[in-house]
Scaffold this motif. Structure first.
Motif, PDB file in Angstrom:
ATOM      1  N   PHE A 245     -12.110  86.459  42.286  1.00  0.00           N
ATOM      2  CA  PHE A 245     -12.895  87.581  41.771  1.00  0.00           C
ATOM      3  C   PHE A 245     -13.890  88.093  42.801  1.00  0.00           C
ATOM      4  N   GLY A 246     -14.417  89.243  42.529  1.00  0.00           N
ATOM      5  CA  GLY A 246     -15.560  89.781  43.251  1.00  0.00           C
ATOM      6  C   GLY A 246     -15.372  89.806  44.756  1.00  0.00           C
ATOM      7  N   ILE A 247     -16.389  89.325  45.431  1.00  0.00           N
ATOM      8  CA  ILE A 247     -16.393  89.401  46.890  1.00  0.00           C
ATOM      9  C   ILE A 247     -15.329  88.503  47.518  1.00  0.00           C
ATOM     10  N   ILE A 248     -14.901  87.479  46.799  1.00  0.00           N
ATOM     11  CA  ILE A 248     -13.831  86.612  47.306  1.00  0.00           C
ATOM     12  C   ILE A 248     -12.552  87.439  47.406  1.00  0.00           C
ATOM     13  N   ALA A 249     -12.227  88.130  46.310  1.00  0.00           N
ATOM     14  CA  ALA A 249     -11.016  88.956  46.271  1.00  0.00           C
ATOM     15  C   ALA A 249     -11.070  90.012  47.368  1.00  0.00           C
ATOM     16  N   GLU A 250     -12.260  90.549  47.567  1.00  0.00           N
ATOM     17  CA  GLU A 250     -12.454  91.570  48.590  1.00  0.00           C
ATOM     18  C   GLU A 250     -12.188  91.013  49.975  1.00  0.00           C
ATOM     19  N   ARG A 251     -12.698  89.827  50.243  1.00  0.00           N
ATOM     20  CA  ARG A 251     -12.587  89.282  51.606  1.00  0.00           C
ATOM     21  C   ARG A 251     -11.216  88.733  51.913  1.00  0.00           C
ATOM     22  N   ILE A 252     -10.488  88.276  50.894  1.00  0.00           N
ATOM     23  CA  ILE A 252      -9.133  87.811  51.218  1.00  0.00           C
ATOM     24  C   ILE A 252      -8.100  88.866  50.843  1.00  0.00           C
ATOM     25  N   GLN A 253      -8.586  90.013  50.336  1.00  0.00           N
ATOM     26  CA  GLN A 253      -7.751  91.180  50.091  1.00  0.00           C
ATOM     27  C   GLN A 253      -6.635  90.950  49.081  1.00  0.00           C
ATOM     28  N   THR A 254      -6.908  90.138  48.103  1.00  0.00           N
ATOM     29  CA  THR A 254      -5.984  89.993  46.996  1.00  0.00           C
ATOM     30  C   THR A 254      -6.733  89.396  45.813  1.00  0.00           C
ATOM     31  N   ASN A 255      -6.211  89.589  44.613  1.00  0.00           N
ATOM     32  CA  ASN A 255      -6.836  89.003  43.418  1.00  0.00           C
ATOM     33  C   ASN A 255      -6.168  87.702  42.999  1.00  0.00           C
ATOM     34  N   GLU A 256      -5.032  87.432  43.606  1.00  0.00           N
ATOM     35  CA  GLU A 256      -4.258  86.277  43.156  1.00  0.00           C
ATOM     36  C   GLU A 256      -3.471  85.685  44.316  1.00  0.00           C
ATOM     37  N   LEU A 257      -3.454  84.381  44.351  1.00  0.00           N
ATOM     38  CA  LEU A 257      -2.715  83.678  45.403  1.00  0.00           C
ATOM     39  C   LEU A 257      -1.852  82.606  44.764  1.00  0.00           C
TER      40      LEU A 257
ATOM     41  N   THR B 102      -1.586  73.815  36.949  1.00  0.00           N
ATOM     42  CA  THR B 102      -2.988  74.226  37.020  1.00  0.00           C
ATOM     43  C   THR B 102      -3.174  75.682  37.424  1.00  0.00           C
ATOM     44  N   GLU B 103      -4.107  76.329  36.736  1.00  0.00           N
ATOM     45  CA  GLU B 103      -4.534  77.659  37.163  1.00  0.00           C
ATOM     46  C   GLU B 103      -5.992  77.529  37.600  1.00  0.00           C
ATOM     47  N   VAL B 104      -6.261  77.952  38.805  1.00  0.00           N
ATOM     48  CA  VAL B 104      -7.625  77.840  39.339  1.00  0.00           C
ATOM     49  C   VAL B 104      -8.215  79.239  39.449  1.00  0.00           C
ATOM     50  N   ALA B 105      -9.489  79.376  39.111  1.00  0.00           N
ATOM     51  CA  ALA B 105     -10.175  80.656  39.305  1.00  0.00           C
ATOM     52  C   ALA B 105     -11.402  80.410  40.165  1.00  0.00           C
ATOM     53  N   LEU B 106     -11.619  81.307  41.119  1.00  0.00           N
ATOM     54  CA  LEU B 106     -12.784  81.186  42.008  1.00  0.00           C
ATOM     55  C   LEU B 106     -13.740  82.324  41.692  1.00  0.00           C
ATOM     56  N   LEU B 107     -14.947  81.959  41.260  1.00  0.00           N
ATOM     57  CA  LEU B 107     -15.887  82.964  40.773  1.00  0.00           C
ATOM     58  C   LEU B 107     -17.154  83.022  41.611  1.00  0.00           C
TER      59      LEU B 107
ATOM     60  N   SER C  33       9.501  68.099  44.300  1.00  0.00           N
ATOM     61  CA  SER C  33       9.194  69.529  44.170  1.00  0.00           C
ATOM     62  C   SER C  33       7.848  69.822  44.831  1.00  0.00           C
ATOM     63  N   ILE C  34       7.744  71.055  45.343  1.00  0.00           N
ATOM     64  CA  ILE C  34       6.494  71.448  46.001  1.00  0.00           C
ATOM     65  C   ILE C  34       5.479  71.826  44.932  1.00  0.00           C
ATOM     66  N   LEU C  35       4.279  71.325  45.066  1.00  0.00           N
ATOM     67  CA  LEU C  35       3.216  71.623  44.111  1.00  0.00           C
ATOM     68  C   LEU C  35       2.677  73.022  44.379  1.00  0.00           C
ATOM     69  N   LYS C  36       2.974  73.954  43.444  1.00  0.00           N
ATOM     70  CA  LYS C  36       2.461  75.324  43.609  1.00  0.00           C
ATOM     71  C   LYS C  36       1.373  75.569  42.582  1.00  0.00           C
ATOM     72  N   ILE C  37       0.236  76.056  43.043  1.00  0.00           N
ATOM     73  CA  ILE C  37      -0.804  76.393  42.075  1.00  0.00           C
ATOM     74  C   ILE C  37      -1.193  77.873  42.194  1.00  0.00           C
ATOM     75  N   LYS C  38      -1.562  78.411  41.031  1.00  0.00           N
ATOM     76  CA  LYS C  38      -1.967  79.815  40.990  1.00  0.00           C
ATOM     77  C   LYS C  38      -3.489  79.854  41.147  1.00  0.00           C
ATOM     78  N   VAL C  39      -3.962  80.689  42.053  1.00  0.00           N
ATOM     79  CA  VAL C  39      -5.407  80.810  42.259  1.00  0.00           C
ATOM     80  C   VAL C  39      -5.805  82.260  42.017  1.00  0.00           C
ATOM     81  N   ILE C  40      -6.683  82.456  41.058  1.00  0.00           N
ATOM     82  CA  ILE C  40      -7.153  83.810  40.751  1.00  0.00           C
ATOM     83  C   ILE C  40      -8.551  83.940  41.334  1.00  0.00           C
TER      84      ILE C  40
END
Lengths: 371, 80
Positions: free
Chosen positions: B11-23, B69-74, B2-9
């Protein structure tokens, strides 16, 4: 019937918690978007002693979110306006205003007397400095910060039931470089966002003082206004971050927080004004930079009245003066003016008179009482 | 496999620069690779210092990721 009766009635809170609030001494750093709601609610809750420190003046663009201030307060010192407003509302608490900025030189003596400190500032340099000083002084720090439509809240430097405590550097070990993250004047902000985060800060403060409810200790809450969402994360002590923390005061003073220590040579005082005027009156100019309605007028020393927005007009010819002293009501506005004037007239010695008219009157009264 | 899929949330300027809050990302093994991947894909992220949380806990070193895993980038916020 007391004004905090509803708090005493609240089960689990009660008179003991209320008394703790009334005995608490807190310092709110920053009377801006976060500071204003924090101050309003801590005062309403009857926190016994609240001091606010801010060296800034109210500006028009603050008014969408710095809800203590009104249009009439523009160009007035934030800390004093906020304190006066709250004093007018509540007679049973002590509110103090410190009209200056925190710097590495003054931070220890400024914050040491409080039970806890709230960080409502708007720049990383001050935030890291406040954090590091609080760690050294073992001072609880209620932290809040915003970016665009999001906010972060945490309670630093307080031990959990296992004795574990964390601080800002355990989340963000290294200060960002100057232009890494834009600020509110560049990104914009809705007034309600610092309102929400300020409320969170006030809430954590009340809970910290009284022991009521769960604290964001070793946790950070991230709130998103667009999606009505909260995200809470756990923080633990970060060994690598520990290395960035100054371990002693000497180490603290060696840190470069990139905070320009208040131009130590910008302030003069009324004694110097008097001496200078006596020695060479034709070379000395004293400017009253207050608005025409501000009182009392200075009668004892010759001066010209040039309100704030007129002083910097280049049509003003100050060239033949050696020294110019500028005063205002409290000595805050005049510092801003002097910094600008020095750029325009670099060949003239220009000073702000410390404490302004307020200081002059105090000095005058002291002399009268002494004689 | 199975393909390893992870959720990445984000915030802030990161969300702004990649134009989404969740990947949702595939086949990223650990947090270092995750950040490297994102910086390569979105060069505007390059100089931002962030904090990473894995399953809502801030991590201080490279951490392996798995399917749960759920990853958050702050990014840090300074506004006030």
């Amino acid at each position: 019937m007391s004004r905090f009766e509803r708090q005493i009635l609240l089960s689990g809170f009660g008179i003991e918690a209320q008394q703790k609030l009334q005995q608490a001494r807190v310092l709110v750093i920053g009377a801006g978007g976060l500071g204003c709601p924090v101050l309003l609610y801590l005062a309403a809750a009857c926190v016994g002693c609240i001091d606010v420190i801010d060296g800034d003046l109210v500006s028009l663009s603050n008014l969408n979110r710095q809800i203590i201030f009104s249009e009439k307060d523009v160009n007035k010192p934030k800390a004093e306006v906020a304190a006066a407003y709250l004093r007018e509302k509540y007679s049973d608490i002590r509110i103090g205003a410190i009209m200056s900025f925190l710097t590495p030189d003054n931070i220890f003596q400024t914050i040491s007397d409080y039970d806890l400190v709230l960080d409502g500032t708007d720049n990383f340099e001050t935030r890291y400095m406040v954090n590091d000083a609080c760690v050294l002084l073992n001072k609880p720090l209620v932290f809040g910060a915003i970016y665009k439509n999001e906010g972060q809240v945490s309670v630093f430097n307080v031990a959990d039931k296992h004795g574990v405590r964390t601080n800002y550097r355990d989340v963000f070990p290294q200060m960002p470089s100057p232009h890494e993250i834009p600020n509110c004047s560049e990104t914009g902000v809705l007034g309600v966002l610092p309102g929400m985060i300020g409320m969170h800060m006030a809430t954590q403060t009340i809970k910290l003082i009284t022991g009521y409810g769960a604290l964001l200790v070793n946790k950070m809450l991230i709130y998103n206004l667009l999606f009505n969402s909260s995200y809470e994360i756990d923080i633990s002590p970060n060994e690598a971050a520990q290395k960035n923390l100054p371990k002693t005061r000497d180490a603290f003073y060696k840190m470069d927080y990139k905070i320009a220590c208040a131009s130590f040579d910008i302030d003069s005082n009324w004694e110097e004004v008097l001496v200078a005027k006596m020695q060479a009156p034709e070379n000395i100019l004293l400017i009253d930079s207050r608005e025409p309605y501000e009182e009392p007028k200075l009668e004892d020393i010759a001066c010209i009245e040039l309100p704030f927005d007129q002083v910097l007009k280049t049509s003003n010819r100050f060239g033949h003066f050696h020294t110019i002293f500028v005063f205002c009501q409290f000595g805050i506005r005049s510092r801003f003016i002097v910094m600008e004037m020095r750029k325009q007239w670099p060949q003239i010695k220009i000073f702000s008179v410390k404490g302004g008219m307020s200081e002059f009157l105090t000095h005058k009264n002291r002399k009268k009482n002494a004689s | 496999m199975s393909i390893l899929k992870i959720k990445v949330i984000v915030f802030g300027i990161i969300a702004e620069r990649i134009q989404t809050n969740e990947l949702v990302l595939e086949n990223i093994q650990d947090t270092d690779s995750l950040w490297r991947y994102l910086v390569e894909k979105y060069p505007l992220l390059k100089d931002i210092k962030i904090s990473i949380a894995v399953n809502k806990h801030i991590i201080n070193h490279n951490t392996l990721l798995n399917a749960e895993t759920e990853v958050a980038l702050l990014p840090p916020f300074s506004g006030g």
